[in-house]
Design a protein around this motif. Structure first.
Motif, mmCIF file in Angstrom:
data_model
loop_
_atom_site.group_PDB
_atom_site.id
_atom_site.type_symbol
_atom_site.label_atom_id
_atom_site.label_comp_id
_atom_site.label_asym_id
_atom_site.label_seq_id
_atom_site.Cartn_x
_atom_site.Cartn_y
_atom_site.Cartn_z
ATOM 1 N N PHE A 15 0.868 -1.178 0.000
ATOM 2 C CA PHE A 15 0.000 0.000 0.000
ATOM 3 C C PHE A 15 0.908 1.232 0.000
ATOM 4 C CE2 PHE A 15 -3.345 -2.320 2.858
ATOM 5 C CZ PHE A 15 -3.642 -3.164 1.822
ATOM 6 N N HIS A 16 0.364 2.365 -0.415
ATOM 7 C CA HIS A 16 1.122 3.611 -0.371
ATOM 8 C C HIS A 16 0.440 4.581 0.602
ATOM 9 C CE1 HIS A 16 -1.978 5.356 -2.950
ATOM 10 N NE2 HIS A 16 -1.789 4.382 -3.823
ATOM 11 N N PHE A 17 1.079 5.735 0.781
ATOM 12 C CA PHE A 17 0.553 6.690 1.769
ATOM 13 C C PHE A 17 -0.835 7.219 1.408
ATOM 14 C CE2 PHE A 17 3.245 7.895 5.362
ATOM 15 C CZ PHE A 17 4.236 6.947 5.192
ATOM 16 N N GLY A 18 -1.158 7.266 0.121
ATOM 17 C CA GLY A 18 -2.508 7.673 -0.272
ATOM 18 C C GLY A 18 -3.542 6.675 0.233
ATOM 19 N N ASN A 19 -3.261 5.403 0.044
ATOM 20 C CA ASN A 19 -4.175 4.359 0.523
ATOM 21 C C ASN A 19 -4.343 4.452 2.040
ATOM 22 O OD1 ASN A 19 -2.420 2.100 -1.632
ATOM 23 N ND2 ASN A 19 -4.370 3.090 -2.087
ATOM 24 N N GLU A 182 -9.084 16.458 4.325
ATOM 25 C CA GLU A 182 -7.659 16.822 4.391
ATOM 26 C C GLU A 182 -6.775 15.834 3.630
ATOM 27 O OE1 GLU A 182 -9.728 16.794 6.962
ATOM 28 O OE2 GLU A 182 -9.821 18.946 7.390
ATOM 29 N N THR A 183 -7.086 14.547 3.749
ATOM 30 C CA THR A 183 -6.201 13.523 3.178
ATOM 31 C C THR A 183 -6.861 12.748 2.036
ATOM 32 O OG1 THR A 183 -6.956 12.059 4.941
ATOM 33 C CG2 THR A 183 -4.836 13.160 5.283
ATOM 34 N N ALA A 184 -7.907 13.325 1.445
ATOM 35 C CA ALA A 184 -8.687 12.585 0.443
ATOM 36 C C ALA A 184 -7.949 12.385 -0.870
ATOM 37 C CB ALA A 184 -10.010 13.301 0.184
ATOM 38 N N LYS A 185 -6.948 13.243 -1.116
ATOM 39 C CA LYS A 185 -6.182 13.060 -2.351
ATOM 40 C C LYS A 185 -4.704 13.352 -2.098
ATOM 41 C CE LYS A 185 -5.614 14.375 -7.150
ATOM 42 N NZ LYS A 185 -5.851 15.371 -8.197
ATOM 43 N N ILE A 186 -3.978 12.325 -1.696
ATOM 44 C CA ILE A 186 -2.535 12.456 -1.527
ATOM 45 C C ILE A 186 -1.931 12.424 -2.932
ATOM 46 C CG2 ILE A 186 -0.466 11.370 -0.561
ATOM 47 C CD1 ILE A 186 -2.377 12.535 1.584
ATOM 48 N N GLY A 205 7.535 8.613 -7.395
ATOM 49 C CA GLY A 205 6.375 9.432 -7.045
ATOM 50 C C GLY A 205 5.545 8.864 -5.913
ATOM 51 N N ILE A 206 5.872 7.643 -5.512
ATOM 52 C CA ILE A 206 4.993 6.924 -4.591
ATOM 53 C C ILE A 206 5.779 6.542 -3.334
ATOM 54 C CG2 ILE A 206 5.521 4.654 -5.628
ATOM 55 C CD1 ILE A 206 2.629 3.971 -5.516
ATOM 56 N N ILE A 207 5.200 6.781 -2.151
ATOM 57 C CA ILE A 207 5.859 6.252 -0.949
ATOM 58 C C ILE A 207 5.086 5.024 -0.525
ATOM 59 C CG2 ILE A 207 7.099 6.938 1.153
ATOM 60 C CD1 ILE A 207 5.743 9.572 1.033
ATOM 61 N N ASP A 208 5.752 3.889 -0.636
ATOM 62 C CA ASP A 208 5.150 2.626 -0.235
ATOM 63 C C ASP A 208 5.361 2.392 1.253
ATOM 64 O OD1 ASP A 208 4.082 1.768 -2.616
ATOM 65 O OD2 ASP A 208 5.942 0.830 -3.294
#
Ligand code: ATP
Ligand code: MG
Length: 332
Positions: A15-19, A182-186, A205-208
């Motif tokens: 998963f990434h920080f957006g998830n 606030e965090t709906a679209k990282i 581009g992605i932090i896993d």
């Protein structure tokens, strides 16, 4: 207690920080005062190109990450979508009340199919929002915690529920999206106008969550910002910095305005270095916990078997009602 349902695709090794910030963190919080159903949606993962061996591994990794994040399989029903056949069965039914034009308006299909070229896009990818509607409606869910990118699919879900109820009699509860603004679209660290995504972000581009923490720290330090040096929250003109502030604030609980004060006059270097440390502190124990859960496949599979059984107690009841309303002759 109100019901909550959500799912995540096993389309990557991590998963990434957006998830996590957009969805999974809310899943964990909601299990306290909701009857929660959380699933790894493997049927959705086969709508794009994939390797069967990788899918099996990624499905278990997804479950391990959900446990590491704090999903409690005693309180929440945690399962794999393909173990509960009623999702696909209801998906078929809902497809028969969905307009072709209506389905064609889903922007995520347009985005995802544009990337691979028209020949690579499958009918499964096209109909996936309808299966997603079934995932939700089969549980009579009240709330669905998701990121902003799922808002349109939730609208479709509500439309289909309302249409079915109108045509065949009240059957489905209309679910509400649960989106934390606030965090709906990282955003992607290298392209802060795009969302961070398992399937389309570049590695930088992605932090896993399961990356080597040193790699994650480096990615934060090399995130795209802008030519200025003021750490201020201005999503329009400074999308990269705003995204980093959002992540920083979400992980530490500090307000964005506090962070702006803290870094006033100090430039991006200090700010990114500190955020890199915050990220390392978060991912290090997360990774250890996930690997520990992954070590015991028998335990994972037992959790999933129990989850599927609990889920089916609900889904069988809903599907029986639906089939009856549709005019199907009762089976044995
Ligand atoms: P894929 O690219 O394969 O679609 P994904 O990164 O979009 O993967 P999903 O499994 O489709 O991940 O989504 C799981 C949950 O994470 C959904 O609720 C989705 O809205 C949320 N989510 C995904 N990306 C982000 C993001 N960048 N910011 C906030 N939430 C997100
Ligand atoms: Mg997605």
């Amino acid at each position: 207690r109100p019901r909550v349902l959500s799912g995540i695709q096993p389309t990557a090794d991590s998963f990434h920080f957006g998830n996590y910030l957009g969805a999974v963190r809310q899943w964990v919080a909601l299990q306290d005062d909701h009857e929660a159903f959380y699933c790894v949606v493997d049927l959705h993962a086969i709508t794009v190109e994939y390797e069967p061996k990788a899918l099996r591994e990624r499905t278990r990794r997804s479950v391990a990450q959900l446990l590491a994040a704090g999903i409690d399989p005693e309180r929440s029903t945690l399962f794999v979508q393909s173990h509960v056949p009623e999702h696909a069965q209801l998906g078929w039914v809902l497809g028969c009340i969905t307009g072709f034009g209506e389905a064609s308006r889903m922007t995520q299909f347009k985005d995802k199919s544009a990337k691979g070229g028209a020949d690579r896009a499958t009918v499964g990818l096209f109909t996936y929002p309808i299966l997603q509607a079934a995932d939700i409606l089969i549980y009579q869910a009240d709330r669905v915690p998701v990121g902003e990118d799922q808002r349109q699919h939730l609208e479709l879900t509500r439309d289909l529920a309302g249409r079915f109820n109108h045509r065949f009699g009240k059957t489905f509860r209309l679910p509400e999206p649960y989106i934390v603004k606030e965090t709906a679209k990282i955003a992607d660290l290298q392209d802060p106008t795009a969302k961070m995504s398992k399937s389309s972000s570049s590695p930088a581009g992605i932090i896993d969550l399961l990356d080597d923490p040193k790699v994650s720290a480096k990615k934060i330090r090399s995130a795209v910002t802008d030519s200025g040096r003021d750490v201020i929250f201005d999503p329009e003109n400074k999308a990269g910095v705003a995204n980093l502030l959002t992540i920083y604030s979400a992980l530490t609980g500090k307000k964005i305005s506090e962070l702006e004060d803290e870094y006033a006059g100090r430039g991006y270097g200090d700010f990114k270095k500190d955020l890199a440390e915050v990220v390392v502190e978060f991912v290090t124990p997360f990774r250890e916990k996930t690997l520990a859960y992954l070590d015991d496949k028998a335990q994972l599979d037992a959790i999933l078997a129990a989850g599927a059984e609990r889920a089916r107690a609900v889904t069988e009841r809903t599907l029986t009602r639906v089939y009856d309303r549709l005019g199907f002759v009762p089976g044995a």
